[in-house]
Design an enzyme around this catalytic site. Structure first.
Site, PDB file in Angstrom:
ATOM      1  N   HIS A  33       0.710  -1.334  -0.251  1.00  0.00           N
ATOM      2  CA  HIS A  33      -0.048   0.108   0.152  1.00  0.00           C
ATOM      3  C   HIS A  33       0.605   1.868  -0.019  1.00  0.00           C
ATOM      4  O   HIS A  33       0.140   2.593  -0.471  1.00  0.00           O
ATOM      5  CB  HIS A  33      -0.993  -0.226   1.547  1.00  0.00           C
ATOM      6  CG  HIS A  33      -2.206  -1.312   0.789  1.00  0.00           C
ATOM      7  ND1 HIS A  33      -2.691  -1.896   2.439  1.00  0.00           N
ATOM      8  CD2 HIS A  33      -2.778  -0.985  -0.626  1.00  0.00           C
ATOM      9  CE1 HIS A  33      -3.602  -2.255   1.003  1.00  0.00           C
ATOM     10  NE2 HIS A  33      -3.850  -2.212   0.377  1.00  0.00           N
ATOM     11  N   ASP A  67     -14.065 -12.943 -11.544  1.00  0.00           N
ATOM     12  CA  ASP A  67     -12.867 -13.752 -11.859  1.00  0.00           C
ATOM     13  C   ASP A  67     -12.467 -12.210 -12.285  1.00  0.00           C
ATOM     14  O   ASP A  67     -12.857 -11.865 -13.150  1.00  0.00           O
ATOM     15  CB  ASP A  67     -12.417 -14.892 -12.723  1.00  0.00           C
ATOM     16  CG  ASP A  67     -10.990 -15.600 -12.544  1.00  0.00           C
ATOM     17  OD1 ASP A  67      -9.768 -14.349 -12.984  1.00  0.00           O
ATOM     18  OD2 ASP A  67     -11.064 -16.472 -12.136  1.00  0.00           O
ATOM     19  N   GLY A  68     -11.113 -11.394 -11.403  1.00  0.00           N
ATOM     20  CA  GLY A  68     -10.371 -10.304 -11.683  1.00  0.00           C
ATOM     21  C   GLY A  68      -9.607  -9.934 -13.065  1.00  0.00           C
ATOM     22  O   GLY A  68      -9.144 -10.144 -13.705  1.00  0.00           O
ATOM     23  N   ASP A 102      -3.327  -9.179  -7.339  1.00  0.00           N
ATOM     24  CA  ASP A 102      -3.540  -9.001  -6.076  1.00  0.00           C
ATOM     25  C   ASP A 102      -3.516 -10.556  -5.507  1.00  0.00           C
ATOM     26  O   ASP A 102      -4.754 -10.612  -4.522  1.00  0.00           O
ATOM     27  CB  ASP A 102      -3.786  -8.020  -5.251  1.00  0.00           C
ATOM     28  CG  ASP A 102      -3.334  -8.272  -3.327  1.00  0.00           C
ATOM     29  OD1 ASP A 102      -2.473  -9.248  -3.007  1.00  0.00           O
ATOM     30  OD2 ASP A 102      -3.665  -8.071  -2.389  1.00  0.00           O
ATOM     31  N   SER A 145      -6.831  -1.785  -0.580  1.00  0.00           N
ATOM     32  CA  SER A 145      -6.668  -1.314  -1.766  1.00  0.00           C
ATOM     33  C   SER A 145      -7.538  -0.118  -2.478  1.00  0.00           C
ATOM     34  O   SER A 145      -6.818   1.119  -2.385  1.00  0.00           O
ATOM     35  CB  SER A 145      -5.933  -2.031  -2.903  1.00  0.00           C
ATOM     36  OG  SER A 145      -4.898  -2.833  -2.048  1.00  0.00           O
ATOM     37  N   HIS A 188      -7.964  -8.247  -7.412  1.00  0.00           N
ATOM     38  CA  HIS A 188      -9.066  -8.646  -6.542  1.00  0.00           C
ATOM     39  C   HIS A 188      -9.323  -7.739  -5.226  1.00  0.00           C
ATOM     40  O   HIS A 188      -8.411  -7.836  -4.530  1.00  0.00           O
ATOM     41  CB  HIS A 188      -7.297  -9.638  -6.506  1.00  0.00           C
ATOM     42  CG  HIS A 188      -7.153 -10.870  -7.350  1.00  0.00           C
ATOM     43  ND1 HIS A 188      -6.536 -10.696  -8.688  1.00  0.00           N
ATOM     44  CD2 HIS A 188      -8.063 -12.478  -7.150  1.00  0.00           C
ATOM     45  CE1 HIS A 188      -6.457 -11.745  -9.152  1.00  0.00           C
ATOM     46  NE2 HIS A 188      -6.895 -12.895  -8.233  1.00  0.00           N
ATOM     47  N   GLU A 212     -14.231  -8.828  -7.090  1.00  0.00           N
ATOM     48  CA  GLU A 212     -13.899  -9.282  -6.586  1.00  0.00           C
ATOM     49  C   GLU A 212     -15.148 -10.470  -6.368  1.00  0.00           C
ATOM     50  O   GLU A 212     -16.272 -10.086  -6.360  1.00  0.00           O
ATOM     51  CB  GLU A 212     -14.135  -8.709  -5.019  1.00  0.00           C
ATOM     52  CG  GLU A 212     -14.213  -9.580  -3.477  1.00  0.00           C
ATOM     53  CD  GLU A 212     -13.191 -10.826  -3.651  1.00  0.00           C
ATOM     54  OE1 GLU A 212     -13.109 -11.554  -3.221  1.00  0.00           O
ATOM     55  OE2 GLU A 212     -11.790  -9.585  -3.754  1.00  0.00           O
TER      56      GLU A 212
END
Length: 280
Positions: free
Chosen positions: A19, A144-145, A165, A101, A42, A119
């Site tokens: 971050h 699905d990212g 991520d 995030s 994600h 997500e």
């Protein structure tokens, strides 16, 4: 896989690095007065209570954000990071909440910017969607990212940051992530891609990163912090960010940051790395 919940790990040393560098990328990108998109593959729940059962069970935040919370001699990048965590805690002295995030990005967005958040976990999606409900600059997708990434690039702004991520719950994640980034880069070659990665099995992690190194993509920067030596024992010994097309001066900010984190968070025998793995 839908068993992973980031609440167990929120605010740990890997989150601190991830971050802090994400905020620096945004700061450097904002030097140009042009709109940009933030794409998160994600996104998680958006924010986490450090007092709940997830965080208390592992206590990982105690070796991460908690060690920086009351410090007043940090470099600028970490000062900005801690300030945002404090803002998320509504300025209270007690550390009770940790932003994900999307929340960090939300605190630093300009009106001209927007977010696309993916997500798949049903509970985390509901929390994330509730947090940004009614905000037209934020799109929250239950998908699905890695697949969603291909539809999200290139963004209409032609400028953007992509954070990848994943949980890495299954071994095939390492191959699928690298392949997805390579494909996405072909569509959005000017984008900044930030891949977060853990080191549990060093050979497995390096295999993924080597796939990216050998892809022909230029400008690839490694930013990594280990808190203890690599080991075959269970558990993460290091974590890092692999940044494609980092904005100018990110490497300098990263070096100052990881040097400080090494002094504050090293558990013994760890090291830090800021290195151009592929240059221009």
């Amino acid at each position: 896989m839908l068993s992973y919940r980031h609440g167990y790990h929120a605010g740990n040393y890997a989150d601190v690095l991830k971050h802090t560098m994400l905020l620096q990328v945004l700061k450097l990108m904002h030097k140009k007065d042009k709109p940009m998109a933030y794409i998160d593959t994600h996104a998680g729940a958006g924010g986490y209570a450090l007092t709940d059962e997830f965080a208390q069970k592992t206590g990982e935040y105690l070796d991460g954000i908690a060690k920086l919370w009351q410090q007043d001699d940090l470099p600028e990048a970490l000062v900005n990071y801690v300030a945002d965590v404090r803002h998320f805690n509504q300025g209270k002295e007690e550390l009770s909440f940790y932003p994900g995030s999307p929340a960090f990005v939300d605190m630093n967005m300009r009106q001209k910017d927007r977010m696309v958040l993916h997500e798949l976990h049903p509970r985390d999606f509901d929390l994330l969607n509730e947090q940004f409900q009614g905000d037209r600059s934020v799109k929250v997708l239950k998908t699905d990212g890695l697949k969603g990434l291909m539809a999200a690039v290139p963004p209409i702004e032609r400028r953007g940051v992509v954070l990848i991520d994943p949980s890495y719950e299954i071994k095939t994640d390492y191959v699928e992530v690298a392949n997805a980034i390579i494909k996405a880069h072909k569509k959005f070659a000017t984008g900044t891609f930030m891949l977060w990665y853990p080191v549990v099995d060093r050979a497995q992690t390096e295999s993924m990163l080597n796939r990216l190194k050998q892809s022909g993509i230029r400008r690839q920067l490694r930013i990594e912090q280990s808190v203890k030596p690599d080991s075959h024992a269970f558990g993460m010994t290091a974590a890092g960010l692999w940044v494609i097309n980092p904005p100018w001066q990110l490497d300098e900010a990263a070096k100052e940051t990881v040097d400080c984190l090494h002094k504050r968070l090293n558990e013994g025998g760890g090291c830090v790395t800021v290195q151009w793995e592929v240059e221009e």
